[in-house]
Every structure is written in structure tokens, then in C-alpha cells.
Scaffold this active site. Structure first.
Site, short mmCIF file in Angstrom:
data_model
loop_
_atom_site.label_atom_id
_atom_site.label_comp_id
_atom_site.label_asym_id
_atom_site.label_seq_id
_atom_site.Cartn_x
_atom_site.Cartn_y
_atom_site.Cartn_z
N GLY A 120 -40.39 31.06 32.34
CA GLY A 120 -39.32 32.02 32.12
C GLY A 120 -38.18 31.83 33.10
O GLY A 120 -38.05 30.77 33.73
N CYS A 121 -37.38 32.83 33.26
CA CYS A 121 -36.21 32.77 34.14
C CYS A 121 -36.60 32.32 35.54
O CYS A 121 -37.50 32.89 36.16
CB CYS A 121 -35.55 34.15 34.20
SG CYS A 121 -34.22 34.25 35.42
#
Length: 212
Positions: free
Chosen positions: A46-47
Site C-alpha cells: 500500500g501507500c
């Protein structure tokens, strides 16, 4: 959806969220033998802001760099990766002292709190293959230990859904300067407040012995 584009949506929801809960995962039964004073691990989940924030809290970790892994050097930039056509994943390169924290311990943090390994091509509000769950082993030993831990967690039914994490190959490319140390430099950013501060709090509560 790119997390930079989420800011207008989050401005009305920037009060601190409750801490996430670290899953009580078992320690890995295999590990990479400690050798030397410096090693690297590359994880995608993810981020990269949140991944960098969590692993930056771990004792024995000396540096965490946000970047891109899985694609080519030519497309290792935020604009290109945002197209979701480059093969890159947002990733972090973790530099650590294996005498202080082992590779298997980093894997346990990765699966328990740094991200949700059951989500496919997304994490939370962010969607697309650049947000996939992937490990980029830096040695055959890391690959073997990561594969064994995924199998161990699968046998233990540690998650309600199948683990989506893949073991991949590819170079790591450092992201733009404005992405580095984003959590520390932007503590009131709506995305950080909503998604990453709860994750860091969850790590510190779930792994007090590992937290700085």
C-alpha cells in the site's frame, strides 16, 4: 485512486482515528542468520508513507526509504506509477542491523500491522496494482524465509481470507524527495492522521518490545 488525490475527501475526517490492532501472529519458525551489521529488506504494502512510518519505529532499523519496485528505472516516478501500468509497487527499502532485529521479525511486523496482506491490488482507500502486497527478497535466504512464513501463516489460518502477498523480483528505485520521511514531516496531513497514525499506534501497542 491516488492518496494525494484523497486530501479533499479527508479534510472533514482528520480527527485521529482509533489505533489499529496488531494481529497476534506467531513468530516465524525460520529466519535469516544474522551476518554483519547491515542488511536490507524491501516490502510493498500500500501507500509507502504508512509503511515507512511503521518500520521507522522499529528498534534496529536505521533507515527506511520510500520508492518503487517491480518495474523499470524509466517508469520509477510518481506520475508514471500513478497510471497503474508500470508494474511498479509502492515499496519501502528497510536498512537494519540483523543483530538487533531479524528479517523474520520484520516480516512479522509487515503481516501483523504494517498492511493487510489479504487485500488484492489495494490497501484501504487506495486501489490499483501499485498498492499490491509484495515482498522483494534481497537474497535467496530471504526468499526462503518469506515463503516459509507465508506457508506457516496459511497453515495456521492466521487470516480469515487468503494471503495475497506475492514474492517478486525487481530492483528498488528511490521515490521523489517529497515522499521521503513524509509521516514525520507532515504529522497533520489528513491522510496521515486518518490512515497512518492509527497504524503506528497499533504497532507500538502490539510490539512494545520492538518500538523505539
Amino acid at each position: 485512486m491516488r492518496h494525494l488525490a484523497l486530501v479533499p475527501l479527508l479534510l472533514s475526517a482528520c480527527a485521529p482515528a482509533a489505533a489499529e490492532r496488531a494481529l497476534p501472529l506467531p513468530p516465524a519458525t525460520q529466519d535469516v542468520p544474522a551476518a554483519g551489521t547491515r542488511a536490507t529488506a524491501v516490502f510493498a504494502g500500500g501507500c509507502f508513507w504508512g509503511m515507512e512510518a511503521v518500520f521507522g519505529q522499529v528498534k534496529g532499523v536505521s533507515d527506511v526509504t520510500a520508492g518503487y519496485a517491480g518495474g523499470t528505472r524509466a517508469t520509477a516516478n510518481y506520475d508514471a506509477v500513478s497510471s497503474e501500468t508500470t508494474g511498479h509497487a509502492e515499496a519501502v527499502r528497510i536498512t537494519y542491523d540483523p543483530r538487533a532485529v531479524s528479517y523474520a521479525t520484520l516480516l512479522r511486523v509487515y503481516f501483523a500491522i504494517a498492511h493487510d496482506p489479504t487485500q488484492v491490488n489495494r490497501q484501504g482507500p487506495d486501489t490499483g496494482p501499485s498498492y499490491r502486497s509484495a515482498i522483494f527478497p534481497q537474497s535467496p535466504q530471504q526468499r526462503a524465509v518469506a515463503a516459509a512464513y507465508i506457508a506457516q501463516l496459511t497453515r495456521a489460518h492466521a487470516f480469515a481470507k487468503p494471503i495475497a502477498t506475492k514474492l517478486e523480483s525487481g530492483a528498488f528505485y528511490t521515490a521523489e524527495a517529497y515522499h521521503q520521511d513524509f509521516y514525520r514531516r507532515n504529522p497533520t496531513h489528513p491522510y496521515i492522521v486518518r490512515w497512518d497514525k492509527p497504524k503506528v499506534a497499533g504497532f507500538r501497542a502490539g510490539f512494545p518490545q520492538l518500538a523505539r
